[in-house]
Design an enzyme around this catalytic site. Structure first.
Site, mmCIF file in Angstrom:
data_model
loop_
_atom_site.group_PDB
_atom_site.id
_atom_site.type_symbol
_atom_site.label_atom_id
_atom_site.label_comp_id
_atom_site.label_asym_id
_atom_site.label_seq_id
_atom_site.Cartn_x
_atom_site.Cartn_y
_atom_site.Cartn_z
ATOM 1 N N ASP A 1 0.859 -1.182 0.000
ATOM 2 C CA ASP A 1 0.000 0.000 0.000
ATOM 3 C C ASP A 1 0.892 1.228 0.000
ATOM 4 O OD1 ASP A 1 -2.970 0.800 0.302
ATOM 5 O OD2 ASP A 1 -1.911 2.127 1.684
ATOM 6 N N GLN A 2 0.397 2.302 -0.591
ATOM 7 C CA GLN A 2 1.210 3.505 -0.721
ATOM 8 C C GLN A 2 0.359 4.753 -0.514
ATOM 9 O OE1 GLN A 2 2.576 5.095 -4.674
ATOM 10 N NE2 GLN A 2 4.581 4.480 -3.899
#
Length: 201
Positions: free
Chosen positions: A70-71
């Site tokens: 995830d970013q």
């Protein structure tokens, strides 16, 4: 025979990055609620979601090695999501003008057979040029990066917006830190440069 490798993501950007390693894999939607909790720091958010994505898919595929990621892009503690439209993209790029945008990428590898979980957070800094409204609009007209956090595509014309880039793993900027991921996969016996029998060279 290696365990199946699964990418817990439907992101075409992460899929294209993982394909670079030449390891056979499948991509599976993790179906995880990605809502940020009140007051949750960006690094905590991305790590929690990377773990949640990997765990959700590992539960459905108990024989696999699962990659979750995830970013978020943030300026100070303000998280910039995917803009979705031109107006929000202009606002994000005006905010970033002359400043530093930090991408925090959470990474999690779960071996569903052994239960081993490896996690990390990889930061990457994007230092922006000072941008006029005209330059911002010209860029958005050409690339329309409305599905990208921060409102740009670094692998495309978005590079024209930057003064410099700072980080140890350039693939982290696109969404999957391959250098760090390789270390985690190798500890699970997955090495793209192994011989035909799977032995390290």
């Amino acid at each position: 025979m290696h365990q199946p490798l699964i990418l817990a993501s439907t992101s075409p950007f992460r899929r294209a990055l993982l394909e670079r390693l030449g390891l056979p894999f499948t991509a599976v939607a993790p179906a995880v609620d990605e809502t940020r909790r009140p007051g949750e720091p960006p690094q905590v958010l991305v790590l929690r979601l990377a773990e949640a994505k990997a765990a959700a898919v590992a539960e459905r595929h108990p024989d696999a090695i699962v990659i979750g990621s995830d970013q978020v892009a943030c300026i100070d503690d303000q998280v910039l999501g995917k803009p979705g439209d031109r107006e929000r993209a202009i606002a994000q790029l005006e905010l970033a003008s002359g400043r530093t945008l930090v991408f925090q990428t959470g990474l999690c590898v779960v071996n569903a057979i052994t239960g081993r979980t490896q996690t990390l957070v990889e930061p990457f800094h994007v230092h922006f040029r000072r941008l006029t409204r005209a330059r911002i609009c010209a860029y958005l007209d050409r690339e329309q990066p409305y599905d990208c956090a921060g409102s740009f595509k670094s692998e495309g014309l978005g590079i024209a917006l930057f003064a410099r880039l700072e980080g140890e793993d350039p693939s982290a900027l696109i969404g999957l830190p391959l250098i760090r991921l390789l270390t985690l996969l190798e500890s699970e016996g997955l090495d793209p440069l192994s011989d035909a029998a799977g032995n390290p060279l």
